[in-house]
Design a protein around this motif. Structure first.
Motif, short mmCIF file in Angstrom:
data_model
loop_
_atom_site.label_atom_id
_atom_site.label_comp_id
_atom_site.label_asym_id
_atom_site.label_seq_id
_atom_site.Cartn_x
_atom_site.Cartn_y
_atom_site.Cartn_z
N GLY A 92 0.77 -1.75 0.08
CA GLY A 92 0.19 0.06 0.17
C GLY A 92 1.21 1.20 0.02
N GLU A 118 0.54 5.57 0.48
CA GLU A 118 -0.36 6.95 1.70
C GLU A 118 0.83 8.32 1.07
N HIS A 148 -3.68 3.83 1.48
CA HIS A 148 -4.79 2.91 1.10
C HIS A 148 -3.58 0.94 1.25
N ARG A 206 -9.71 -4.84 2.42
CA ARG A 206 -8.84 -3.78 1.63
C ARG A 206 -9.49 -2.15 2.36
N THR A 266 -8.92 1.82 3.68
CA THR A 266 -8.49 3.21 3.22
C THR A 266 -8.61 4.30 4.71
#
Length: 313
Positions: A222, A224, A247, A262, A264
């Motif tokens: 992921g 950021e 994410h 998943r 966020t």
């Protein structure tokens, strides 16, 4: 450093000048060493980061969520220590310690984290630093994790007034009594800042991550993005709003919920301080932050509001 500190003591020094001096002092401290203490009054309305969903699905079946009775708003004190010391005359080896301890009335929320390590500077490659360290964390009296790591830091010359540095880090995450979370973690972090006007300074952060775990359900990747502003409200007052969004995608179905997770993450906040106001040598700063995580697995979705009254040297 003494010259800069003397300038900071001058009355009616513009806030933007103070911010620039603090940036230079950080560079000097990194080369010579430092010892800084701080503390914060902290209020957290969701200390367990518990889901805001009333029900979740397990194997396709809806189940009602019961919030823990102790997950109520708590107020405590956070103590911080940041220190570094040059260990050789030539300055090629520096030791560092960054630690904080959060103390709440209910000890199950107490947490401390310590990051201890060494910086290695090379005269032949002055823009590059190596470091090796160990991060340890305890929560509610239990050993949360340990994380030995290696890092490479690159600090280029400023370009168009942009100061930046980038770190590539690799480490081994170890979680006692939960080996399924053990993993090799890789990350790349770039931080940059630049003055925009006489009253505004902007900063940005890019973070990329990859976690390699034996169990694919706990492996992820992921990133950021973060943005912050430093704004001079007046001669002495400073306003610092900030926000970030990230994410994270996992690589296999969660063994309990039966779907691939998943997430966020979103965070935003603001800090306000008055640079010439000191309480027993500490500059008070008010901070308000909102955090929220949205997940396709409802159990991992939550939000929280954190208030801090920081006192920094």
């Amino acid at each position: 450093a003494e010259v800069f500190n003397a300038v900071l003591q001058q009355p009616d020094l513009p806030w933007t000048v103070q911010e620039n001096i603090h940036a230079y002092l950080e560079v000097i401290d990194a080369a010579l060493g430092y010892l800084r203490f701080g503390f914060s009054l902290i209020t957290d309305n969701n200390p367990r980061n518990f889901t805001d969903s009333e029900q979740v699905k397990v194997a396709g079946q809806p189940l009602r969520v019961v919030e823990p009775e102790d997950n109520k708003e708590v107020t405590g004190i956070r103590y911080t220590l940041n220190a570094a010391r040059v260990l050789t005359k030539s300055g090629w080896l520096t030791g560092y310690l960054n630690a904080h301890y959060s103390d709440f009335p209910s000890s199950q929320f107490d947490r401390w984290t310590a990051d201890l390590g060494l910086f290695l500077s090379m005269r032949t490659l002055p823009k590059i630093k190596l470091r090796a360290g160990l991060e340890e964390s305890y929560y509610g009296g239990d050993h949360l994790y340990e994380f030995p790591y290696l890092g490479v830091i690159y600090t280029p010359d400023p370009v168009f007034q942009v100061r930046s540095n980038t770190e590539l880090k690799v480490g081994q995450l170890r979680v006692p009594d939960a080996e399924q979370y053990d993993a090799t973690n890789l990350s790349l972090t770039t931080v940059a800042n630049r003055p925009l006007t006489a009253k505004v300074r902007v900063s940005g952060t890019l973070y990329l991550e990859k976690s390699i775990a034996d169990e694919k359900a706990y492996a992820y990747y992921g990133g950021e993005l973060g943005l912050g502003l430093g704004y001079a409200l007046s001669q002495d007052w400073g306003l610092k709003p900030y926000a970030s969004v990230g994410h994270r995608l996992y690589e296999a179905d969660d063994p309990f919920f039966g779907e691939t997770r998943r997430d966020t993450r979103f965070s935003t906040g603001v800090r306000v301080n008055k640079a010439d106001l000191k309480v027993f040598g500490y500059v008070p700063e008010v901070e308000l932050r909102y955090d929220e995580t949205w997940s396709n697995l409802d159990f991992y979705s939550y939000d929280k509001v954190v208030f801090l009254l920081n006192f920094n040297e």
